[in-house]
Design an enzyme around this catalytic site. Sequence first.
Site, PDB file in Angstrom:
ATOM      1  N   HIS A  90      25.427  -4.311   2.523  1.00  0.00           N
ATOM      2  CA  HIS A  90      27.135  -4.541   2.526  1.00  0.00           C
ATOM      3  C   HIS A  90      27.442  -5.433   3.734  1.00  0.00           C
ATOM      4  O   HIS A  90      28.481  -5.224   4.201  1.00  0.00           O
ATOM      5  CB  HIS A  90      28.034  -3.448   2.531  1.00  0.00           C
ATOM      6  CG  HIS A  90      27.601  -2.692   1.135  1.00  0.00           C
ATOM      7  ND1 HIS A  90      28.493  -2.923  -0.078  1.00  0.00           N
ATOM      8  CD2 HIS A  90      26.815  -1.803   0.628  1.00  0.00           C
ATOM      9  CE1 HIS A  90      28.462  -2.125  -0.741  1.00  0.00           C
ATOM     10  NE2 HIS A  90      27.367  -1.269  -0.589  1.00  0.00           N
ATOM     11  N   ASN A 163      32.369   0.853  -5.250  1.00  0.00           N
ATOM     12  CA  ASN A 163      31.705  -0.359  -5.747  1.00  0.00           C
ATOM     13  C   ASN A 163      32.462  -0.927  -6.756  1.00  0.00           C
ATOM     14  O   ASN A 163      33.545  -0.253  -7.436  1.00  0.00           O
ATOM     15  CB  ASN A 163      30.337  -0.264  -6.172  1.00  0.00           C
ATOM     16  CG  ASN A 163      29.350  -0.274  -4.865  1.00  0.00           C
ATOM     17  OD1 ASN A 163      29.641  -0.612  -3.853  1.00  0.00           O
ATOM     18  ND2 ASN A 163      28.181   0.356  -5.215  1.00  0.00           N
TER      19      ASN A 163
HETATM   20 FE1  HDD Z   1      26.572   3.153   0.728  1.00  0.00          FE
HETATM   21  C1  HDD Z   1      27.561   0.881   3.142  1.00  0.00           C
HETATM   22  C2  HDD Z   1      29.288   1.871  -1.271  1.00  0.00           C
HETATM   23  C3  HDD Z   1      25.004   4.615  -2.025  1.00  0.00           C
HETATM   24  C4  HDD Z   1      24.286   4.169   2.899  1.00  0.00           C
HETATM   25  N1  HDD Z   1      28.118   1.703   0.969  1.00  0.00           N
HETATM   26  C5  HDD Z   1      28.409   0.836   2.076  1.00  0.00           C
HETATM   27  C6  HDD Z   1      29.563   0.072   1.744  1.00  0.00           C
HETATM   28  C7  HDD Z   1      30.000   0.462   0.607  1.00  0.00           C
HETATM   29  C8  HDD Z   1      29.177   1.438   0.001  1.00  0.00           C
HETATM   30  C9  HDD Z   1      30.972  -0.369  -0.319  1.00  0.00           C
HETATM   31  C10 HDD Z   1      30.259  -0.997   2.807  1.00  0.00           C
HETATM   32  C11 HDD Z   1      31.340  -0.170   3.695  1.00  0.00           C
HETATM   33  C12 HDD Z   1      31.845  -1.289   4.408  1.00  0.00           C
HETATM   34  O1  HDD Z   1      32.698  -2.084   3.951  1.00  0.00           O
HETATM   35  O2  HDD Z   1      31.814  -0.866   5.544  1.00  0.00           O
HETATM   36  N2  HDD Z   1      26.985   3.110  -1.339  1.00  0.00           N
HETATM   37  C13 HDD Z   1      28.266   2.623  -1.862  1.00  0.00           C
HETATM   38  C14 HDD Z   1      28.295   3.119  -3.147  1.00  0.00           C
HETATM   39  C15 HDD Z   1      27.026   4.049  -3.580  1.00  0.00           C
HETATM   40  C16 HDD Z   1      26.453   3.906  -2.154  1.00  0.00           C
HETATM   41  C17 HDD Z   1      29.242   2.962  -4.226  1.00  0.00           C
HETATM   42  C18 HDD Z   1      26.684   4.600  -4.752  1.00  0.00           C
HETATM   43  C19 HDD Z   1      27.578   5.228  -5.552  1.00  0.00           C
HETATM   44  N3  HDD Z   1      24.996   4.125   0.296  1.00  0.00           N
HETATM   45  C20 HDD Z   1      24.643   4.781  -0.842  1.00  0.00           C
HETATM   46  C21 HDD Z   1      23.389   5.764  -0.502  1.00  0.00           C
HETATM   47  C22 HDD Z   1      23.329   5.464   0.879  1.00  0.00           C
HETATM   48  C23 HDD Z   1      24.200   4.656   1.337  1.00  0.00           C
HETATM   49  C24 HDD Z   1      22.763   6.533  -1.538  1.00  0.00           C
HETATM   50  C25 HDD Z   1      22.222   6.528   1.791  1.00  0.00           C
HETATM   51  C26 HDD Z   1      21.784   7.691   1.284  1.00  0.00           C
HETATM   52  N4  HDD Z   1      26.033   2.585   2.636  1.00  0.00           N
HETATM   53  C27 HDD Z   1      25.094   3.301   3.287  1.00  0.00           C
HETATM   54  C28 HDD Z   1      24.884   2.987   4.884  1.00  0.00           C
HETATM   55  C29 HDD Z   1      26.370   1.805   4.709  1.00  0.00           C
HETATM   56  C30 HDD Z   1      26.628   1.779   3.230  1.00  0.00           C
HETATM   57  C31 HDD Z   1      23.768   2.481   5.296  1.00  0.00           C
HETATM   58  C32 HDD Z   1      25.680   0.671   5.504  1.00  0.00           C
HETATM   59  C33 HDD Z   1      26.809   0.287   6.413  1.00  0.00           C
HETATM   60  C34 HDD Z   1      27.874   1.489   6.147  1.00  0.00           C
HETATM   61  O3  HDD Z   1      27.029   2.421   5.454  1.00  0.00           O
HETATM   62  O4  HDD Z   1      28.554   1.657   7.290  1.00  0.00           O
HETATM   63  O5  HDD Z   1      25.235   4.072   5.406  1.00  0.00           O
END
Ligand code: HDD
Length: 709
Positions: A90, A163
């Site tokens: 993202h 999402n």
């Molecule tokens: Fe995630 C970012 C949505 C599964 C780990 N995720 C992130 C963002 C969104 C989502 C919208 C951007 C937030 C922003 O605008 O700063 N992610 C989802 C959805 C998931 C999902 C809807 C499943 C239903 N994510 C998911 C899993 C993991 C992560 C299973 C790790 C185990 N996601 C992250 C992260 C991020 C992230 C690496 C990257 C940047 C952040 O968090 O702030 O931790």
Amino acid sequence: MVKKSVASRGRKSSTATIHDQILERGDGGELHQFAEDGQPILTTAQGGPVADDQNSLRIGARGPLLIDDFHFREKIFHFDHERIPERVVHARGYGAHGFFETYESLAAYTKADLFQRAGEKTPVFVRFSTVAGSKGSFDLARDVRGFAVKIYTKEGNWDLVGNNIPVFFIQDAIKFPDVIHAVKPEPDRAFPQAQSAHDNFWDFISLTPESMHMIMWVMSDRAIPRSFRFMEGFGVHTFRFVNTKDESTFVKFHWKPKLGLQSVAWNEAVKINGADPDFHRRDLWQSIQSGNFPEWELQVQLFDQDFADNFEFDVLDPTKIIPEEILPPQPVGRLVLDRMPDNFFAETEQVAFMTQNVPPGIDFSNDPLLQGRNFSYLDTQLKRLGGPNFTHLPINAPKCPFAHFQQDGHMAMRNPAGRVNYQPNSWGEGPRESPTNGHRPFASEEQGEKVRLRPESFADHYSQARQFYISQTPPEQRHIAAALTFELSKVQTPVIRERMVSHLMNIDQTLASTVAQKLGFQSMPEPAEAAVPTRHDLEPSPALSIVERGPKRFEGRKLGILVTDGVDASLLKGLTTAITKEKAVFEVIAPKVGGVTASDGTWVEAHHMIDGGPSVLFDAVAMLTSSAAIDDLAKEATARDFVADAFQHCKFIGYDQSAVPLLEKAGVAGMEDEGLIALPGEEGISAFVSALGKLRVWAREPSVKLGKA
Ligand code: HDD
């Protein structure tokens, strides 16, 4: 010495620059930091006035630079550290401020303060994003869109990090690094950027049957939305509401766009990425800046343990939905975005969403993906924002009173005075925990052996994928087939393509054979082995179709009007008035920069020159030209593309008689259908504007072979 404020020096505070703000904060010597004309003097970050910002310090005119040039050193040092790590997923996103308004009290279900009082408004910040591409990638990638909402409630921040698709690729967070590694550019060659059309992605997917439902969504037009404003958002997981009696109700969150759903065609997306890589950003910026505030309704699917026990799929499985026809979502409030950030970096880049941020009254279920996420998001903020004090940044700080004993660390901005920094203490000071007000998790009973396994109730990977596919209208089904074909055509390893088609056989035979035929298969592979056979008895769910959920009107959309010198002034006026009345917007495209002179001699200002205003940027187009100018216009390739693209993207095209030679040159004349509308007088205009609400003439599509697989 009397200190004068910056404003009193004759500058308008609304146009205050960052230097003004910095100087305003200064404690002393301000009189020394302004030039005679009242402009602030450039200073170093330490406040030292700078004499020369054009030339670094050197010996002689052509000699070496000197290390005692502290201004140069500080300036370059700071520049060298301007970037923070981009989000690992993202990375490319765009945010806006707004508010959430509660419709009715939900006290029966949740004690969450924001849901207690009808009409209560709570501030929010929302960040939309693509997943796979890096920060500088283009907006119209085929990808999931993030829909992350930070709600600054009176009991702390609630981050609903969702999402635009209600299911996910994987069922267990432990697989997240794998799916993300697979979709990102391949590690040896560092391409492709922001694209899933490559071997690694489809290799992983074809080996991961649990992703099949998600794949149907990602290959659908949901993955190429027309605007952030026209897409749904989903909390994905099952959460819990908990009321004051400590009773729990399961809840799934949905954001429904007020203006209906809309996507673009793939061929259009590819061209938009070239014409305007910031298409989605610009759209949000323009609509908010012009006062057309995007709005979504929050709807909730509420259900109890009994429903969960009897539902045909496991409500803890994030690869499943509960169809809206089975459990209709109830509207509980609205989200309005009405203000762009003042500074992209400070707010949109530094905003830190964390699924574990929930206020009292909202709790988690045992969805293993959700629980893994609750663990992950804190780490990523530490890495990205450089220390544990990221909640001190205004965008991340709660807007309610808060008090704790966390202290120090890099860049600590909130440093309490006094002696007390622990509790219990004998000084009678400082915050105390509150068993009545504090967040208490729902006391669910949990027991069992420590194991690593996937529950059997998660094993059906195809039935809902099929249900999604059969719920689509014929054009949408064609687009899914075309998307799969395109993506798999970029896969170079035949066995991966075969494996994918064998999964499709379990979803829909016609889809599988359409894709296989286009991929040049000589024979069909065996269906993939399935732990649970695909159910064919699930009813289609019309709520899953974008076309079914489209708008009724052209409101919020954009018409592109191609004009030439001599354009009929009253026709143009009639059309633009009708479009404005429809609460839509229009932009004028002219053969030259600047504009054209209309039939009555008035000057018509143009937003774009034809080369920079292709029809892919608009939801519909009109050609208002003149006989004198049309031949020259028709010679321009960009003008012919304007018409031909609009036609092949199944858009509505309004034209006056003088534009016919251009239609002819674009190969469109004689292909009359309900979307090619002549615009003589008011009747023509009103027929055109009311037809625009349909957005596309999908019946045209088979003839232009757009998306034919
Ligand atoms: Fe995630 C970012 C949505 C599964 C780990 N995720 C992130 C963002 C969104 C989502 C919208 C951007 C937030 C922003 O605008 O700063 N992610 C989802 C959805 C998931 C999902 C809807 C499943 C239903 N994510 C998911 C899993 C993991 C992560 C299973 C790790 C185990 N996601 C992250 C992260 C991020 C992230 C690496 C990257 C940047 C952040 O968090 O702030 O931790």
